[in-house]
Design a protein around this motif. Structure first.
Motif: not given
Ligand code: MG
Length: 366
Positions: A168, A170-171, A174-175, A178, A207
């Protein structure tokens, strides 16, 4: 000042919500509160921050208690100390065990400042009147973490740290980006990666993280130097820095561009100050890490964070971030993203004796 007695309180406080990282999830936080008394009746308080398990570092609450009771207190009791920095010298013969050393050394710093009629921050050479508060968000389901981040930002925290792990990372980042493209964001891996993960870690560069904390092994500074060369994101060391010499060697090897100073992890406030000064001389910013402290440890962290090179908000949060009720009065509060230095002498907070008694499992006076 001469130590007349030392009382060790083994306490257990229940976290408002469980706190997870790549190593474990903590529901109840057990700690040692060290209360020192001099021959004139002044008192000082320190906190033993070792966990009950050896996942974060090798020390545990029980090993700290043993070291304090059977070695450190017998060495220090009855000694005439001119300054808290004498403690480091007197305990030098005991290898490692930094959290036990800090527990009693921190209490002696508080005692010293109270005897001198100054704040602990002033005794340490701190200058800031307010410190920026940061907050750590423990590992959980991504949805839960995102909700918590929004809540913390609403509470005024200006720096968010999230726990990541290979399953758990990169995702999740990224989230978060955003929803919060410009918040000061950092990730703490608690040693969950190896050099085989370089490409994965490099992917985090896009990021704009403030730093990535302790990606590689807890006792490593060599692989971190290899990794830092490859990454645009600054590497921050936590677990790897357990002494002044660890910090010096890591800076000599360019293993990191930031250091997280936890007084428990490095063996006391005197060592913390030396690492701070070294980093300042090398233009390396520092910040104060958190160990799910009670108000006593939190108060020490606030005082330490008043030193001028603590330029990045630390894991120093409000008491209410972790506890329904803290063992100090007043409790630590965050206003407009920062914490005010307390006005009183020593740590500047009073112990809430009633609450301390309520959470004490056992105590022993030596
Ligand atoms: Mg950390």
């Amino acid at each position: 000042m001469k130590l007349h007695s030392v009382t060790l309180h083994h306490i257990k406080m229940t976290l408002k919500t469980p706190f997870g990282n790549s190593l474990e999830t903590v529901n109840d936080r057990e700690l040692i509160i060290v209360e020192v008394r001099d021959d004139e009746g002044h008192t000082g308080f320190g906190e033993g921050v070792a966990f009950t398990s050896p996942w974060y570092t090798e020390e545990t609450l029980k090993t700290s208690w043993h070291m304090l009771k059977d070695f450190m207190i017998p060495i220090l009791k009855g000694q005439v100390l001119s300054h808290p920095s004498d403690v480091e010298c007197l305990l030098k013969g005991i290898r490692r065990n930094p959290m036990a050393k800090y527990a009693i050394e921190g209490a002696i710093w508080d005692l010293y400042a109270k005897r001198e009629g100054i704040s602990l921050a002033e005794a340490l050479g701190g200058t800031a009147r307010r410190i920026k508060a940061g907050v750590a968000v423990g590992a959980a389901e991504p949805e839960t973490m995102l909700n918590e981040i929004s809540k913390r930002i609403e509470e005024g925290y200006e720096r968010i740290k999230v726990k990541i792990k290979p399953s758990q990372d990169l995702s999740l980042i990224k989230a978060i980006r955003e929803t919060h493209p410009s918040i000061d964001l950092m990730a703490d891996a608690n040693s969950a990666y190896t050099l085989n993960d370089i490409e994965k870690l490099k992917a985090l560069d896009q990021y704009g993280l403030l730093m990535i904390e302790q990606p590689l092994a807890a006792d490593d500074i060599v692989d971190h130097a290899i990794l830092q060369k490859e990454l645009a994101t600054p590497v921050c060391l936590d677990e790897s820095i357990a002494s002044y010499d660890d910090a010096r060697r890591a800076l000599d090897l360019n293993s990191c561009r930031v250091i997280n100073i936890k007084p428990g992890r490095v063996g006391g406030l005197s060592v913390s100050k030396k690492i701070h000064d070294l980093c300042a001389a090398r233009s390396i910013p520092v910040w104060c890490g958190g160990m799910l402290e009670s108000g006593i440890g939190r108060a020490h962290n606030i005082a330490l964070s008043s030193l001028p090179n603590f330029t990045i908000p630390g894991d120093v949060s409000a008491s209410s971030r972790y506890w329904e009720r803290d063992i100090i009065v007043p409790e630590v509060t965050v206003e407009n993203g920062s914490i005010a230095m307390p006005d009183g002498y020593g740590i500047g907070f009073e112990l809430n004796r009633e609450e301390l008694e309520r959470v004490t499992l056992t105590k022993e006076t030596l």
